[in-house]
Design a protein around this motif. Structure first.
Motif, PDB file in Angstrom:
ATOM      1  N   LEU A   1       0.870  -1.212   0.033  1.00 25.22           N
ATOM      2  CA  LEU A   1      -0.263   0.073  -0.150  1.00 25.22           C
ATOM      3  C   LEU A   1       0.858   1.265   0.013  1.00 25.22           C
ATOM      4  O   LEU A   1       0.472   2.326  -0.708  1.00 25.22           O
ATOM      5  CB  LEU A   1      -0.785  -0.047   1.115  1.00 25.22           C
ATOM      6  N   SER A   2       1.917   1.206   0.795  1.00 29.16           N
ATOM      7  CA  SER A   2       2.859   2.452   0.872  1.00 29.16           C
ATOM      8  C   SER A   2       4.149   2.205  -0.138  1.00 29.16           C
ATOM      9  O   SER A   2       4.938   3.210  -0.062  1.00 29.16           O
ATOM     10  CB  SER A   2       3.334   2.567   2.211  1.00 29.16           C
ATOM     11  N   SER A   3       4.263   1.135  -1.125  1.00 23.94           N
ATOM     12  CA  SER A   3       5.245   0.828  -1.916  1.00 23.94           C
ATOM     13  C   SER A   3       4.991   0.290  -3.180  1.00 23.94           C
ATOM     14  O   SER A   3       5.155  -0.799  -3.258  1.00 23.94           O
ATOM     15  CB  SER A   3       6.225   0.230  -1.317  1.00 23.94           C
ATOM     16  N   PRO A   4       4.169   1.135  -3.965  1.00 30.30           N
ATOM     17  CA  PRO A   4       3.651   0.373  -5.048  1.00 30.30           C
ATOM     18  C   PRO A   4       4.487  -0.010  -6.334  1.00 30.30           C
ATOM     19  O   PRO A   4       4.223  -0.614  -7.111  1.00 30.30           O
ATOM     20  CB  PRO A   4       2.347   1.216  -5.725  1.00 30.30           C
ATOM     21  N   ASP A   5       5.864   0.648  -5.984  1.00 34.19           N
ATOM     22  CA  ASP A   5       6.806   0.617  -7.329  1.00 34.19           C
ATOM     23  C   ASP A   5       7.943   0.238  -6.735  1.00 34.19           C
ATOM     24  O   ASP A   5       9.214   0.564  -7.274  1.00 34.19           O
ATOM     25  CB  ASP A   5       7.018   2.069  -7.990  1.00 34.19           C
ATOM     26  N   SER A   6       7.952  -0.812  -5.756  1.00 32.36           N
ATOM     27  CA  SER A   6       9.171  -1.667  -5.329  1.00 32.36           C
ATOM     28  C   SER A   6       9.622  -2.835  -6.588  1.00 32.36           C
ATOM     29  O   SER A   6       9.144  -3.299  -6.783  1.00 32.36           O
ATOM     30  CB  SER A   6       8.855  -2.018  -3.987  1.00 32.36           C
ATOM     31  N   LEU A   7      11.275  -2.433  -6.641  1.00 28.23           N
ATOM     32  CA  LEU A   7      11.905  -3.231  -7.687  1.00 28.23           C
ATOM     33  C   LEU A   7      12.479  -4.456  -6.710  1.00 28.23           C
ATOM     34  O   LEU A   7      13.229  -4.065  -5.807  1.00 28.23           O
ATOM     35  CB  LEU A   7      12.776  -2.330  -8.452  1.00 28.23           C
ATOM     36  N   GLY A   8      12.545  -5.440  -7.250  1.00 23.58           N
ATOM     37  CA  GLY A   8      13.385  -6.809  -6.740  1.00 23.58           C
ATOM     38  C   GLY A   8      14.364  -7.165  -7.753  1.00 23.58           C
ATOM     39  O   GLY A   8      14.256  -7.043  -8.969  1.00 23.58           O
ATOM     40  N   LEU A   9      15.621  -7.422  -7.307  1.00 25.32           N
ATOM     41  CA  LEU A   9      16.641  -7.891  -8.022  1.00 25.32           C
ATOM     42  C   LEU A   9      16.987  -9.498  -7.645  1.00 25.32           C
ATOM     43  O   LEU A   9      17.284  -9.923  -6.546  1.00 25.32           O
ATOM     44  CB  LEU A   9      17.956  -7.156  -7.941  1.00 25.32           C
ATOM     45  N   TYR A  10      16.812 -10.286  -8.421  1.00 25.66           N
ATOM     46  CA  TYR A  10      17.231 -11.835  -8.174  1.00 25.66           C
ATOM     47  C   TYR A  10      18.440 -12.197  -8.857  1.00 25.66           C
ATOM     48  O   TYR A  10      18.287 -12.278 -10.233  1.00 25.66           O
ATOM     49  CB  TYR A  10      15.955 -12.606  -8.513  1.00 25.66           C
ATOM     50  N   LEU A  11      19.252 -12.818  -8.342  1.00 25.17           N
ATOM     51  CA  LEU A  11      20.521 -13.211  -8.886  1.00 25.17           C
ATOM     52  C   LEU A  11      20.340 -14.988  -9.168  1.00 25.17           C
ATOM     53  O   LEU A  11      20.112 -15.573  -8.054  1.00 25.17           O
ATOM     54  CB  LEU A  11      21.871 -13.108  -8.279  1.00 25.17           C
ATOM     55  N   THR A  12      20.768 -15.640 -10.225  1.00 24.24           N
ATOM     56  CA  THR A  12      20.758 -16.757 -10.424  1.00 24.24           C
ATOM     57  C   THR A  12      21.966 -17.150 -11.254  1.00 24.24           C
ATOM     58  O   THR A  12      22.126 -16.810 -12.319  1.00 24.24           O
ATOM     59  CB  THR A  12      19.563 -17.582 -11.077  1.00 24.24           C
ATOM     60  N   PHE A  13      22.714 -18.230 -10.615  1.00 22.64           N
ATOM     61  CA  PHE A  13      24.135 -18.306 -11.435  1.00 22.64           C
ATOM     62  C   PHE A  13      23.726 -19.725 -12.087  1.00 22.64           C
ATOM     63  O   PHE A  13      22.926 -20.693 -11.853  1.00 22.64           O
ATOM     64  CB  PHE A  13      25.330 -18.939 -10.244  1.00 22.64           C
ATOM     65  N   ALA A  14      24.079 -19.776 -13.485  1.00 21.76           N
ATOM     66  CA  ALA A  14      23.981 -21.020 -14.154  1.00 21.76           C
ATOM     67  C   ALA A  14      22.493 -21.395 -14.264  1.00 21.76           C
ATOM     68  O   ALA A  14      21.925 -22.305 -14.065  1.00 21.76           O
ATOM     69  CB  ALA A  14      24.875 -22.060 -13.725  1.00 21.76           C
TER      70      ALA A  14
ATOM     71  N   SER B   1      16.093  -6.803  -2.057  1.00 21.93           N
ATOM     72  CA  SER B   1      14.651  -6.144  -2.496  1.00 21.93           C
ATOM     73  C   SER B   1      14.261  -4.631  -2.014  1.00 21.93           C
ATOM     74  O   SER B   1      15.260  -4.071  -1.526  1.00 21.93           O
ATOM     75  CB  SER B   1      13.812  -7.154  -1.388  1.00 21.93           C
ATOM     76  N   ASN B   2      13.095  -4.191  -2.383  1.00 20.41           N
ATOM     77  CA  ASN B   2      12.782  -2.925  -1.813  1.00 20.41           C
ATOM     78  C   ASN B   2      13.702  -1.966  -2.513  1.00 20.41           C
ATOM     79  O   ASN B   2      13.959  -0.794  -1.984  1.00 20.41           O
ATOM     80  CB  ASN B   2      12.589  -2.800  -0.407  1.00 20.41           C
ATOM     81  N   VAL B   3      13.947  -2.014  -3.695  1.00 20.22           N
ATOM     82  CA  VAL B   3      14.860  -0.942  -4.389  1.00 20.22           C
ATOM     83  C   VAL B   3      13.754   0.488  -4.948  1.00 20.22           C
ATOM     84  O   VAL B   3      12.969  -0.023  -5.815  1.00 20.22           O
ATOM     85  CB  VAL B   3      15.858  -1.521  -5.630  1.00 20.22           C
ATOM     86  N   ARG B   4      13.633   1.353  -4.559  1.00 21.73           N
ATOM     87  CA  ARG B   4      12.924   2.354  -4.747  1.00 21.73           C
ATOM     88  C   ARG B   4      13.025   3.682  -4.239  1.00 21.73           C
ATOM     89  O   ARG B   4      13.925   3.591  -3.176  1.00 21.73           O
ATOM     90  CB  ARG B   4      11.340   1.927  -4.537  1.00 21.73           C
ATOM     91  N   SER B   5      12.640   4.638  -4.513  1.00 24.90           N
ATOM     92  CA  SER B   5      12.815   6.141  -4.022  1.00 24.90           C
ATOM     93  C   SER B   5      12.224   5.909  -2.513  1.00 24.90           C
ATOM     94  O   SER B   5      10.868   5.313  -2.450  1.00 24.90           O
ATOM     95  CB  SER B   5      12.213   6.991  -4.743  1.00 24.90           C
ATOM     96  N   GLY B   6      12.647   5.985  -1.416  1.00 25.42           N
ATOM     97  CA  GLY B   6      11.953   5.801  -0.226  1.00 25.42           C
ATOM     98  C   GLY B   6      12.586   4.482   0.280  1.00 25.42           C
ATOM     99  O   GLY B   6      12.139   4.325   1.485  1.00 25.42           O
ATOM    100  N   GLY B   7      13.041   3.592  -0.364  1.00 23.01           N
ATOM    101  CA  GLY B   7      13.594   2.364   0.004  1.00 23.01           C
ATOM    102  C   GLY B   7      15.063   2.111  -0.091  1.00 23.01           C
ATOM    103  O   GLY B   7      15.658   3.095   0.021  1.00 23.01           O
TER     104      GLY B   7
END
Lengths: 296, 462
Positions: A219-232, A246-252
């Motif tokens: 509700l307070s973070s509609p535009d939160s970006l997540g980064l997932y790393l997977t080897f091979a 997790s939670n990459v965004r302005s304000g995060g």
């Protein structure tokens, strides 16, 4: 009421306690000509600075004051729109190509948003056309296999991609160049879940796939970006074999900080030849937990 | 065994009891995702007609998940109380519904049969019931539990105060706690979902909530919702743990995906009881469940998600919990798609839990990618309040800023108390009056900045 950001600290929509407000009757009897007022403020408004939680909202009887009902409605509307707004492919493509990167557009096997929401399994598989496009691109590849392939995926919030994806890549690219990592084409994926990156990375022969994906909007973070790393990356990898920022965004979490963590994780992944729980164990508490966020 | 049913001039065939149960279940996205739902609306009703004729006894011999390979099945079969079952042993599933709705099914009678009812029997009869049936029968079931107060008395509803904070900031947690207490919440538990999983960090949080309870002599209990093994470790290190939390599911494999089995839950119950921190009772466990957890762990064995949810209640029942919470809309639209499905599931879970004798409450909630909103939550809240739900969740403004979902708010519980006349746990209600937070009718009194509870956060900020 303004339609700006929902809960900025400087304008959080909370009532200010008036000195007289505490003792005034909540309402007056009919027949009394004085103007009525139903809202009661909470005299602990100062506590609200201690938490992003919605405290000291005041009450109308026992119910939420009008302003709070509307503010909540706005926040929910923004989160709903984040889920249902289609990815603006033209704008995202342009922003990424401006960084000097090649892009490739693909779709998952989920044909539309309602199917995507009901069938996470389809969001984890490529569409036939997407698989063909990636295979063709991999066939044309003449240089050595890329160290890192980025997948920019709508996930559950296209708004997260619109707001953060290009800026996140821009923050990380200088570090990739400095370390001499070969970055493959950036794959833009629609109706995608995290595991779609496994098949994408496998076809493109990536050593490491990094998925930039819109997280489940709060509700307070509609535009939160997540980064997932997977080897091979390859089909069938489990979530325990990934690391997540997790939670990459302005304000995060900021882009510079996220880029530094991404570099740290990528160095470990490429050196040790793995991602996931074992990479976290190797890196100790300095590393984020593998996929601690809700299932995408 | 194969079952056939003729309906609408057509013969329907169901390969086994598991398939029959799945196809008889009111439509939901999770069963569609698993590929086990009825193929048509007509098939679903035919399955219900067929299920209505199945004897309750069949569930004791035709187990849905093999006895040999699943300890939850073994628990269900081995702990089945034949004496409690004897008065209903002759009934079919359809007859059972008729009995439950009849005047013969008094609250005392329902308590007497609870240990004779298996989760599968409860799930089966729920599939034949309309929402009003689920409400009416649950309302007759009495389940009372105790730790520092008395939860589940007739005409009461408790609230878990959920003061979550994205980074576990002590002042932020205290601020939400004070806000909730001043809105009259917290009799079920003050229960925090921590962001950290480190033992020292969690131990600090245990102490924080304990200090709040001790300082203001609040007749309630605290809980930090971390993994059961971590709670055991904290008990062993002498932390003031009141309730031990764990998420549980309805199959051994799904529980294994949570990193637990029945043995470790038993150890946790013993550990918490060894501290002797309860003053009026020793119900020390707090469990959470939710339809879809087994499917998401790929541990559903073709059984429908509502039946698996009821099986989780067999796990809960073994450990005499203070509270069981079905977190009904949290898992997402791939399991419960919209408000209609969430509402139905909430009523089913509450009914099955109560029939099995559990102190079951509900986290009436949804995520932003589900087709649901606050109006749906108001509807379910009103229905569950009417059904006599043991407790609900109270989150500031209904917005959980740590878990990113919407639940019910401190205001929402005031609404349902006012609309339905529901009281709090009596010890807690008396405390609120002593603290001048509520009046004798349980309604909030106007507060001033001089409220003694506010001294808590002032002290921390200094």
């Amino acid at each position: 009421m303004s339609a700006g950001p929902v809960r900025p600290a400087e304008d959080d929509g909370r009532p200010v306690t008036s000195p007289a407000g505490e003792d005034r009757p909540a309402c007056v009897l009919s027949g009394d000509a004085r103007p009525v007022s139903g809202m009661q403020a909470d005299p602990w408004h100062d506590l609200a600075a201690a938490t992003p939680a919605r405290i000291a909202l005041g009450r109308s009887g026992g119910s939420l004051p009008t302003r709070q009902v509307l503010d909540f409605g706005l926040a929910h509307a923004r989160a709903r729109d984040a889920v249902h707004t289609p990815l603006d492919v033209a704008a995202v493509t342009k922003a990424i190509e401006t960084l000097g990167l090649e892009t490739l557009l693909i779709d998952s096997a989920a044909p539309d948003r309602p199917t995507y929401l009901r069938r996470p399994d389809q969001g984890r598989r490529l569409s036939a056309a997407g698989r063909a496009a990636l295979t063709a691109r991999a066939g044309a590849e003449i240089e050595p296999a890329p160290d890192i392939v980025f997948v920019v995926a709508d996930g559950l919030s296209a708004a997260a991609i619109h707001a953060n994806a290009a800026a996140m890549l821009a923050a990380f690219l200088p570090e990739a160049r400095r370390r001499g990592w070969r970055v493959g084409p950036v794959v833009i994926a629609r109706q995608a879940r995290v595991a779609l990156g496994d098949e994408v990375g496998e076809i493109l022969g990536a050593r490491l796939v990094v998925m930039l994906i819109g997280e489940r909007p709060g509700l307070s973070s509609p535009d939160s970006l997540g980064l997932y790393l997977t080897f091979a990356p390859k089909r069938g990898r489990s979530d325990a074999e990934r690391n997540c920022i997790s939670n990459v965004r302005s304000g995060g979490l900021g882009f510079a900080e996220a880029a530094a963590t991404l570099s740290f994780l990528a160095q470990g992944a490429l050196r040790l030849g793995l991602t996931g729980v074992k990479l976290k164990d190797a890196g100790g508490d300095a590393l984020p937990a593998p996929d601690a966020s809700p299932v995408l | 065994m194969i079952r056939r049913h003729v309906a609408g001039g057509r013969s329907w065939v169901f390969a086994d009891l598991k398939e029959l149960m799945a196809k008889a279940t009111p439509l939901r996205s999770g069963d569609l995702l698993a590929g086990i739902a009825a193929g048509s609306a007509e098939e679903s009703v035919a399955a219900r007609m067929c299920l209505a004729e199945v004897p309750l006894k069949a569930f004791l011999t035709e187990v849905l998940i093999p006895y040999e390979t699943d300890e939850v099945t073994r628990l269900i079969i081995d702990s089945h109380d034949e004496r409690a079952f004897s008065s209903i042993a002759h009934l079919t599933v359809g007859d059972f519904r008729d009995f439950l709705l009849s005047d013969a099914a008094t609250p005392e009678r329902l308590v007497a049969i609870a240990r004779g009812v298996t989760p599968e029997m409860a799930a089966a009869v729920s599939k034949l019931m309309r929402n009003q049936d689920l409400i009416l029968v649950a309302r007759k079931c009495r389940v009372v539990t105790r730790f520092r107060n008395t939860i589940g008395l007739a005409g009461t509803m408790a609230v878990r105060l959920q003061p979550n904070h994205p980074t576990d900031d002590p002042l932020g947690i205290a601020a939400s706690t004070v806000d909730g207490l001043l809105y009259g919440c917290g009799d079920a538990v003050i229960g925090l979902n921590p962001a950290t999983d480190s033992v020292p960090g969690l131990t600090r949080l245990v102490h924080l909530l304990d200090e709040v309870i001790q300082r203001f002599e609040i007749p309630t209990q605290s809980c930090i919702l971390t993994h059961v093994t971590t709670s055991i470790e904290m008990v062993e290190r002498g932390a003031p743990v009141d309730l031990v939390f764990q998420s549980i599911a309805g199959t051994e494999k799904a529980n294994a995906s949570f990193g637990i089995d029945l043995a470790v839950l038993g150890e946790a119950q013993d550990a918490a009881r060894s501290l002797g921190r309860g003053t009026v009772g020793d119900n020390v466990m707090y469990f959470e469940t939710g339809q879809g957890s087994a499917l998401s762990a790929d541990a559903h064995f073709g059984v429908d998600q509502q039946t698996l949810e009821a099986r989780a209640y067999a796990v809960a029942r073994k450990f005499e919990p203070l509270l069981v919470n079905t977190v009904v809309g949290f898992i997402g639209p791939e399991y419960l798609y919209d408000g209609k499905q969430i509402i139905r599931a909430g009523l089913e879970d509450h009914f099955c839990g109560k029939l099995l004798g559990l102190p079951i409450g509900c986290d009436i909630c949804y995520t932003n990618h589900a087709e649901a909103d606050q109006d749906d939550m108001d509807t379910l809240l009103t229905l569950l309040g009417t059904a006599g739900v043991t407790f609900i969740i109270g989150v500031p403004g209904a917005d959980d800023v740590m878990l990113n979902y919407q639940s019910t708010s401190f205001h929402d519980q005031l609404y349902v108390r006012e609309a339905l006349g529901l009281k709090r746990a009596p010890e807690f209600e008396a405390w609120l009056q002593r603290m001048e937070i509520t009046d004798v009718a349980g309604r909030l009194k106007p507060q001033t900045a001089r409220s003694s509870l506010l001294s808590l956060t002032r002290g921390m900020a200094a």
